[in-house]
Design a protein around this motif. Structure first.
Motif, PDB file in Angstrom:
ATOM      1  N   ALA A 137       0.825  -1.207   0.000  1.00  0.00           N
ATOM      2  CA  ALA A 137       0.000   0.000   0.000  1.00  0.00           C
ATOM      3  C   ALA A 137       0.860   1.258   0.000  1.00  0.00           C
ATOM      4  N   SER A 138       1.968   1.258   0.750  1.00  0.00           N
ATOM      5  CA  SER A 138       2.803   2.454   0.749  1.00  0.00           C
ATOM      6  C   SER A 138       3.430   2.699  -0.615  1.00  0.00           C
ATOM      7  N   PHE A 139       3.845   1.636  -1.293  1.00  0.00           N
ATOM      8  CA  PHE A 139       4.397   1.817  -2.637  1.00  0.00           C
ATOM      9  C   PHE A 139       3.338   2.395  -3.573  1.00  0.00           C
ATOM     10  N   TYR A 140       2.160   1.786  -3.586  1.00  0.00           N
ATOM     11  CA  TYR A 140       1.118   2.243  -4.504  1.00  0.00           C
ATOM     12  C   TYR A 140       0.583   3.614  -4.134  1.00  0.00           C
ATOM     13  N   LEU A 141       0.564   3.946  -2.872  1.00  0.00           N
ATOM     14  CA  LEU A 141       0.116   5.275  -2.466  1.00  0.00           C
ATOM     15  C   LEU A 141       1.091   6.332  -2.995  1.00  0.00           C
ATOM     16  N   TYR A 142       2.386   6.079  -2.852  1.00  0.00           N
ATOM     17  CA  TYR A 142       3.391   7.012  -3.363  1.00  0.00           C
ATOM     18  C   TYR A 142       3.295   7.134  -4.886  1.00  0.00           C
ATOM     19  N   VAL A 160      -2.761  -7.289  -8.966  1.00  0.00           N
ATOM     20  CA  VAL A 160      -2.192  -8.320  -9.846  1.00  0.00           C
ATOM     21  C   VAL A 160      -2.552  -8.002 -11.297  1.00  0.00           C
ATOM     22  N   LEU A 161      -3.813  -7.683 -11.545  1.00  0.00           N
ATOM     23  CA  LEU A 161      -4.256  -7.357 -12.906  1.00  0.00           C
ATOM     24  C   LEU A 161      -3.581  -6.088 -13.424  1.00  0.00           C
ATOM     25  N   LEU A 162      -3.422  -5.103 -12.551  1.00  0.00           N
ATOM     26  CA  LEU A 162      -2.754  -3.865 -12.934  1.00  0.00           C
ATOM     27  C   LEU A 162      -1.314  -4.137 -13.361  1.00  0.00           C
ATOM     28  N   GLN A 163      -0.632  -5.000 -12.643  1.00  0.00           N
ATOM     29  CA  GLN A 163       0.761  -5.300 -12.980  1.00  0.00           C
ATOM     30  C   GLN A 163       0.880  -6.152 -14.244  1.00  0.00           C
ATOM     31  N   ILE A 164      -0.101  -6.971 -14.516  1.00  0.00           N
ATOM     32  CA  ILE A 164      -0.097  -7.697 -15.786  1.00  0.00           C
ATOM     33  C   ILE A 164      -0.161  -6.694 -16.943  1.00  0.00           C
ATOM     34  N   GLY A 165      -1.017  -5.700 -16.801  1.00  0.00           N
ATOM     35  CA  GLY A 165      -1.086  -4.637 -17.803  1.00  0.00           C
ATOM     36  C   GLY A 165       0.195  -3.821 -17.870  1.00  0.00           C
ATOM     37  N   ALA A 166       0.802  -3.555 -16.727  1.00  0.00           N
ATOM     38  CA  ALA A 166       2.038  -2.784 -16.689  1.00  0.00           C
ATOM     39  C   ALA A 166       3.174  -3.534 -17.378  1.00  0.00           C
ATOM     40  N   MET A 201      11.421  -5.935 -13.865  1.00  0.00           N
ATOM     41  CA  MET A 201      11.756  -6.575 -12.594  1.00  0.00           C
ATOM     42  C   MET A 201      10.935  -6.003 -11.441  1.00  0.00           C
ATOM     43  N   LEU A 202      10.760  -4.688 -11.400  1.00  0.00           N
ATOM     44  CA  LEU A 202       9.939  -4.090 -10.358  1.00  0.00           C
ATOM     45  C   LEU A 202       8.506  -4.594 -10.478  1.00  0.00           C
ATOM     46  N   ASN A 203       8.000  -4.660 -11.705  1.00  0.00           N
ATOM     47  CA  ASN A 203       6.642  -5.152 -11.918  1.00  0.00           C
ATOM     48  C   ASN A 203       6.497  -6.606 -11.494  1.00  0.00           C
ATOM     49  N   ALA A 204       7.523  -7.413 -11.761  1.00  0.00           N
ATOM     50  CA  ALA A 204       7.490  -8.816 -11.342  1.00  0.00           C
ATOM     51  C   ALA A 204       7.458  -8.919  -9.820  1.00  0.00           C
ATOM     52  N   GLY A 205       8.225  -8.068  -9.154  1.00  0.00           N
ATOM     53  CA  GLY A 205       8.198  -8.052  -7.690  1.00  0.00           C
ATOM     54  C   GLY A 205       6.854  -7.608  -7.146  1.00  0.00           C
ATOM     55  N   ILE A 249       3.904  -7.818  -8.718  1.00  0.00           N
ATOM     56  CA  ILE A 249       2.876  -8.818  -9.003  1.00  0.00           C
ATOM     57  C   ILE A 249       2.995  -9.986  -8.015  1.00  0.00           C
ATOM     58  N   THR A 250       4.227 -10.344  -7.664  1.00  0.00           N
ATOM     59  CA  THR A 250       4.432 -11.413  -6.693  1.00  0.00           C
ATOM     60  C   THR A 250       3.923 -11.000  -5.321  1.00  0.00           C
ATOM     61  N   THR A 251       4.242  -9.786  -4.911  1.00  0.00           N
ATOM     62  CA  THR A 251       3.794  -9.297  -3.607  1.00  0.00           C
ATOM     63  C   THR A 251       2.275  -9.203  -3.544  1.00  0.00           C
ATOM     64  N   ALA A 252       1.660  -8.716  -4.610  1.00  0.00           N
ATOM     65  CA  ALA A 252       0.194  -8.637  -4.636  1.00  0.00           C
ATOM     66  C   ALA A 252      -0.424 -10.024  -4.609  1.00  0.00           C
ATOM     67  N   ALA A 253       0.187 -10.968  -5.323  1.00  0.00           N
ATOM     68  CA  ALA A 253      -0.335 -12.343  -5.325  1.00  0.00           C
ATOM     69  C   ALA A 253      -0.201 -12.972  -3.948  1.00  0.00           C
ATOM     70  N   VAL A 254       0.896 -12.684  -3.259  1.00  0.00           N
ATOM     71  CA  VAL A 254       1.083 -13.205  -1.900  1.00  0.00           C
ATOM     72  C   VAL A 254       0.059 -12.590  -0.945  1.00  0.00           C
ATOM     73  N   THR A 255      -0.336 -11.367  -1.200  1.00  0.00           N
ATOM     74  CA  THR A 255      -1.312 -10.681  -0.343  1.00  0.00           C
ATOM     75  C   THR A 255      -2.713 -11.275  -0.497  1.00  0.00           C
ATOM     76  N   ILE A 256      -2.995 -11.891  -1.625  1.00  0.00           N
ATOM     77  CA  ILE A 256      -4.339 -12.439  -1.864  1.00  0.00           C
ATOM     78  C   ILE A 256      -4.693 -13.495  -0.825  1.00  0.00           C
ATOM     79  N   TRP A 257      -3.754 -14.395  -0.538  1.00  0.00           N
ATOM     80  CA  TRP A 257      -4.080 -15.508   0.375  1.00  0.00           C
ATOM     81  C   TRP A 257      -4.454 -15.023   1.775  1.00  0.00           C
ATOM     82  N   PRO A 258      -3.636 -14.178   2.441  1.00  0.00           N
ATOM     83  CA  PRO A 258      -4.074 -13.718   3.767  1.00  0.00           C
ATOM     84  C   PRO A 258      -5.304 -12.816   3.716  1.00  0.00           C
TER      85      PRO A 258
END
Length: 120
Positions: free
Chosen positions: A13-18, A81-87, A100-104, A106-115
């Protein structure tokens, strides 16, 4: 599980807010050094992406914190996740090809889905 969600979602959230606020308020000239793709996208679309990123960041944190519509955290994580696929698509079709940043992200967003499903 809850602590893991808050750590990962807080960082995301802090990354996307910035990034979102920068896209909403900065000129194209100020965005260009950080985001080489802004010249290929109309400025209103860049502003719309920034608004979506800010709303997604709020959606990751506020609903679980208040208990009001906590399913929005899951929707925000899936949206990122969808936003990063487009990015990644935009980067690969352009000249910069730095994903590489986008891959990171997308991975972080995907990891956030489960919790985030624990709030349902």
């Amino acid at each position: 599980m809850t602590l893991a969600y808050w750590i990962v979602a807080g960082l995301l959230a802090s990354f996307y807010l910035y990034a979102g606020v920068a896209k909403v308020i900065c000129s194209r000239d100020r965005l260009r050094p950080m985001m080489a793709w802004v010249d290929r996208i109309p400025l209103p679309a860049v502003r719309a992406l920034g608004t979506l990123e800010v709303l997604g960041a709020v959606g990751l944190l506020l609903p679980p914190a208040t208990g009001i519509a906590p399913w929005l955290a899951l929707a925000a994580a899936i949206g990122f996740v969808l936003l990063q696929i487009g990015a990644i698509t935009v980067h690969l079709t352009g000249e910069d090809r730095q994903v590489m940043l986008n891959a990171g992200l997308i991975t972080t967003a995907a990891v956030t889905i489960w919790p985030a499903t624990s709030w349902l």
